[in-house]
Design an enzyme around this catalytic site. Structure first.
Site, PDB file in Angstrom:
ATOM      1  N   ASP A 293       0.876  -1.169   0.000  1.00 21.82           N
ATOM      2  CA  ASP A 293       0.000   0.000   0.000  1.00 21.82           C
ATOM      3  C   ASP A 293       0.908   1.212   0.000  1.00 21.82           C
ATOM      4  OD1 ASP A 293       0.659   0.370   2.846  1.00 21.82           O
ATOM      5  OD2 ASP A 293      -0.658  -1.355   3.161  1.00 21.82           O
TER       6      ASP A 293
ATOM      7  N   LYS B  33      -5.578   0.285  -2.812  1.00 19.25           N
ATOM      8  CA  LYS B  33      -6.588   0.868  -3.708  1.00 19.25           C
ATOM      9  C   LYS B  33      -7.866   0.052  -3.776  1.00 19.25           C
ATOM     10  CE  LYS B  33      -4.064   3.731  -6.948  1.00 19.25           C
ATOM     11  NZ  LYS B  33      -3.158   3.482  -8.065  1.00 19.25           N
TER      12      LYS B  33
ATOM     13  N   MET C   1      -2.301   7.238  13.856  1.00 20.07           N
ATOM     14  CA  MET C   1      -3.638   7.382  13.242  1.00 20.07           C
ATOM     15  C   MET C   1      -4.536   8.305  14.072  1.00 20.07           C
ATOM     16  SD  MET C   1      -4.292   3.443  12.044  1.00 20.07           S
ATOM     17  CE  MET C   1      -3.659   2.695  13.531  1.00 20.07           C
TER      18      MET C   1
HETATM   19  N1  SAH Z   1       2.831  -0.453  11.309  1.00 20.57           N
HETATM   20  C1  SAH Z   1       3.126   0.945  11.162  1.00 20.57           C
HETATM   21  C2  SAH Z   1       1.954   1.805  11.576  1.00 20.57           C
HETATM   22  C3  SAH Z   1       0.705   1.584  10.750  1.00 20.57           C
HETATM   23  S1  SAH Z   1      -0.635   2.566  11.226  1.00 20.57           S
HETATM   24  C4  SAH Z   1       4.413   1.288  11.921  1.00 20.57           C
HETATM   25  O1  SAH Z   1       4.931   0.451  12.675  1.00 20.57           O
HETATM   26  O2  SAH Z   1       4.936   2.392  11.741  1.00 20.57           O
HETATM   27  C5  SAH Z   1      -0.432   3.967  10.198  1.00 20.57           C
HETATM   28  C6  SAH Z   1       0.023   5.131  11.021  1.00 20.57           C
HETATM   29  O3  SAH Z   1       1.417   5.065  11.250  1.00 20.57           O
HETATM   30  C7  SAH Z   1      -0.171   6.490  10.379  1.00 20.57           C
HETATM   31  O4  SAH Z   1      -1.498   6.947  10.485  1.00 20.57           O
HETATM   32  C8  SAH Z   1       0.779   7.322  11.205  1.00 20.57           C
HETATM   33  O5  SAH Z   1       0.231   7.609  12.476  1.00 20.57           O
HETATM   34  C9  SAH Z   1       1.920   6.365  11.400  1.00 20.57           C
HETATM   35  N2  SAH Z   1       3.031   6.555  10.436  1.00 20.57           N
HETATM   36  C10 SAH Z   1       3.594   5.599   9.678  1.00 20.57           C
HETATM   37  N3  SAH Z   1       4.630   6.089   8.965  1.00 20.57           N
HETATM   38  C11 SAH Z   1       4.725   7.388   9.294  1.00 20.57           C
HETATM   39  C12 SAH Z   1       5.595   8.451   8.909  1.00 20.57           C
HETATM   40  N4  SAH Z   1       6.590   8.259   8.041  1.00 20.57           N
HETATM   41  N5  SAH Z   1       5.404   9.671   9.444  1.00 20.57           N
HETATM   42  C13 SAH Z   1       4.428   9.887  10.340  1.00 20.57           C
HETATM   43  N6  SAH Z   1       3.562   8.930  10.737  1.00 20.57           N
HETATM   44  C14 SAH Z   1       3.714   7.697  10.234  1.00 20.57           C
END
Ligand code: SAH
Length: 241
Positions: free
Chosen positions: A35, A56, A171
């Site tokens: 994604d 998507k 999120m």
């Molecule tokens: N598994 C992922 C998180 C998935 S949930 C992890 O471990 O990072 C998706 C959320 O991750 C987004 O809504 C945001 O809150 C956060 N996120 C992921 N990558 C990010 C980034 N580069 N910058 C800011 N927030 C990020």
């Protein structure tokens, strides 16, 4: 012969924080399900094999998730080596656990490839440590996906407002006003420092800081958008612009 599925974390963005193992299994893949969360640098570096943008998919959230899981099963049953590429780490709010369960149910071999989670790395890269001997000996990772005003909340807001240490919210952009209100209503100090890091480790990264009582207004003013990490706690005072 049934294929194998790798649940792979791509890290918080950029190629530098992808693991060696992630790179290795990506090079072995027949098909990659991805994604947009891994970001452009990672996605444009993928090898020239079959790729499916599962971000998507239409329909409702749970249906999308079911479809993604069944697609992995189908490819594996066709004998393919499948990489399911996810932003950050697959097991932190990444639904990796659910995907693993489905693969187990279908008797498909699965290997987890952990990733550097945005929950720690994104604050870290702007100089905010989620723990610090002086400020925080515990850290809570919270999904802000859930509206705290709904009656059956899975989050114990009273416990959270009372607990010392750092809160890292993923999120949480949409619900930020409700989250800050729930914490203040449950007794958290409304002057507690807060930082929001949008698009961490991307060229257009932006940091917005404030305190619990004013951060949601500030976020609205500057137009904060997901993906963003919200950090609440004294550790935010270490941030230098
Ligand atoms: N598994 C992922 C998180 C998935 S949930 C992890 O471990 O990072 C998706 C959320 O991750 C987004 O809504 C945001 O809150 C956060 N996120 C992921 N990558 C990010 C980034 N580069 N910058 C800011 N927030 C990020």
């Amino acid at each position: 012969m049934t294929g194998k599925v790798y649940l792979v974390g791509s890290g918080p963005g950029g190629l530098g924080l992808m693991t060696y193992r992630a790179r290795e299994v990506i090079e072995m893949a027949d098909v990659i399900l991805y994604d947009q969360l891994p970001g452009d640098d990672v996605l444009s570096s993928l090898p020239d094999v079959e790729k499916v943008d599962v971000g998507k998919f239409g329909g409702k959230h749970t249906k999308e998730q079911d479809e993604i899981e069944l697609l992995m099963v189908k490819y594996a049953k066709d004998g393919k080596t499948v990489v399911r590429l996810k932003g950050g780490d697959p097991f932190l709010f990444g639904r990796g656990g659910e995907e693993m369960e489905t693969l187990h149910e279908h008797g498909i071999e699965v290997e987890m490839v952990p990733g550097v989670t945005s929950a720690i790395a994104v604050p870290e890269c702007v100089g905010i440590p989620v723990t610090h001997r002086k400020f925080a000996s515990q850290v809570t990772f919270l999904t802000g996906h859930e509206d705290p005003t709904k009656e059956e909340s899975a989050v114990n807001w009273k416990w959270l407002a009372d607990s010392p240490g750092t809160i890292v919210i993923l999120m949480g952009v949409k619900n930020l006003p409700n989250i800050t209100k729930a914490l203040i209503d449950n007794g958290m100090d409304d002057k507690k420092p807060v930082a929001i890091i949008e698009r961490g480790m991307r060229p257009d990264q932006r940091v917005t800081t404030g305190i619990l009582s004013d951060i949601s207004d500030k976020a609205k003013q500057v137009g904060v958008k997901p993906p963003a990490i919200i950090v609440i706690g004294e550790v935010v005072s270490l941030y230098r612009e």
